[in-house]
Write a protein that holds these residues in place. Sequence first.
Motif, short mmCIF file in Angstrom:
data_model
loop_
_atom_site.label_atom_id
_atom_site.label_comp_id
_atom_site.label_asym_id
_atom_site.label_seq_id
_atom_site.Cartn_x
_atom_site.Cartn_y
_atom_site.Cartn_z
N ALA A 105 13.63 96.70 18.71
CA ALA A 105 12.21 96.58 19.05
C ALA A 105 11.81 95.11 19.17
O ALA A 105 11.03 94.72 20.06
N PHE A 106 12.34 94.28 18.29
CA PHE A 106 12.05 92.85 18.33
C PHE A 106 12.55 92.23 19.63
O PHE A 106 11.88 91.39 20.24
N VAL A 107 13.75 92.64 20.08
CA VAL A 107 14.30 92.13 21.34
C VAL A 107 13.42 92.54 22.52
O VAL A 107 13.16 91.75 23.43
N VAL A 108 12.93 93.78 22.50
CA VAL A 108 12.08 94.26 23.59
C VAL A 108 10.80 93.43 23.67
O VAL A 108 10.40 92.97 24.74
N LEU A 123 -0.63 86.19 26.50
CA LEU A 123 -0.40 85.98 25.08
C LEU A 123 -1.72 85.93 24.34
O LEU A 123 -2.66 85.27 24.76
N SER A 124 -1.75 86.65 23.23
CA SER A 124 -2.97 86.70 22.45
C SER A 124 -2.60 86.92 21.01
O SER A 124 -1.42 87.05 20.65
N THR A 125 -3.60 86.97 20.16
CA THR A 125 -3.35 87.20 18.74
C THR A 125 -2.64 88.52 18.48
O THR A 125 -1.69 88.55 17.67
N VAL A 130 2.27 91.37 16.58
CA VAL A 130 3.36 92.33 16.76
C VAL A 130 4.71 91.63 16.69
O VAL A 130 5.63 92.09 16.01
N TRP A 131 4.83 90.52 17.41
CA TRP A 131 6.11 89.79 17.42
C TRP A 131 6.48 89.28 16.03
O TRP A 131 7.62 89.41 15.59
#
Length: 553
Positions: A105-108, A123-125, A130-131
């Motif tokens: 999931a992190f790679v996605v 890109l936002s908060t 999530v990342w």
Amino acid sequence: MQIEVLENSKRFMIRWILLIALQALELVAITARYEAPSLLINNVGWSAQLFQFSKAIWPAGLWIAGACLIALSPRLKIILGDLRAQSTKHRWQVWLVFHILAFAAFVVVTELVFGIPTHSTHLSTPWFAVWFVLACATLLLWLLALAPGYFWLRLIRQEHMALLAGCVLGICASILIGILSQYESSVLGQKEFWDSLSIPTLYLVHTLLGWFYSDLVNQPERLLLGTPSFQVKISYACSGIEGISLITIFLTLYLWLFRKELRFPQAFWLFPLGIIFMWLANAVRIAILIAIGASFSPEVALKGFHMQAGWIAFTLIAIAAIALSNRMQFFTVAKPDFPVIRTREPLAAALLVPFLVLLAASMVTSAVSIGFDLLYPLRVTAVAIMLCYFRKAYNDLGWNWTWQAPAIGTMVFIIWILLEPNADSDETALAHGLAKLTGGSAAVWLVFRVLGSVVIAPIAEELAFRGYLIRKLIAKDFENVPLRQFSWLSFLLTSLLFGLLHERWIAGTLAGMGYALALYRSGQFSDAIIAHMTTNALIAIFVLTQARWSLWS
């Protein structure tokens, strides 16, 4: 009962090695694949800045982990013994599955953020949240696969001061490296920070050259020195700071590893002695470089001697420091047993001399070459002579090998190739050098290159790393240490040093771990050699059949 305990310890060791290797591969894959896009870098928002800053977290994390291990080293055996006892009923497979899912999931999400430029404008908060949560979850689940949760909680409660000290030291080391990197990329920083060492180096080199040349070109304001036909700029890189840093790191490790045999605080005098001689040796190196460039060949001076002379000087001074501390009672508590070759320790000499000759021959032949090492056959011959001379000392090392050894060597080969960057092999110095030779000369050189890579180098390197050093770091009388005896310090340090010996240090470190695993598994020294030979043989086949000369460069 004892057999069951040994089996549990073996399974525990293998599990940790696999998990650490998995985490290393994941880090390498992520950091090598993704980089913040330009739209993200130009974004001034706080979440975008955190995204950009995240790339520096990985190396900082490695510094912190290393510093924590050093801080915990006095009680590391107790901690690992407690962990081994608690891990018998640990359901690590479940946590490993969760870790793999979280990493996927992190790679996605990372691909969406860093891999696709059209997403960088969104890109936002929430994206950052999530990342960041997925990154933390991936690391946390890996730690839970490594050891039970209550172990980590108790470790934090009992060793919080040591962990805090390790974090502070790791962060400071990471910041210091960052500052030095900024100085390296800034001309103003170079002048303000390094000229204090560059200028005295320039004057010393000028004095040395003045004994042989009367028409010297000396421009201190530009840090230029040489003859009318050949000049060099003695900038920060030539000031001696790299050699001083290397000898300081080496002496720090040496004093820590042999702290029981050395007399303190007298042993600290090795630091100023090593630094002074390293600086003097650097000045002599630059003077010889200018002399070679002015009177013989600029190409040999810049492409051969310049690249190897620094390592030759560092090696000689490091060996001299060990010999000095071994011979002088001023530095030693009692009669020591350091890694110095002595006639009454034929096994230590037999294990180390071929490798030392390999290093010395490599430096010398490379120093007089222009990219392509035409004298490589002399290197092979010199090491082969040493191996033949000490052949009787190797009889008791264990020469029965198992089929798992070539399997491990094949796995190391696959990892090595996967980590090899794409390069134009036709543009390498090796390809150009072979093209200039006649057909017969090229064939002879390639025979020696294959023989050295597949036979001579694996034997010499394994004798030193898996025969001597991996046991010397466990006990002073290394001859009595079984080949299967495991120690985290010896395993990690020898693998890292083995990796640093190679230009591709990440692949080299993983290879060192693989060869150590071959040794631990069977207790036969030949398994480490066979695994190493298998890797190098497959690389040689790959090079010769696919013309991938960059693998030998």
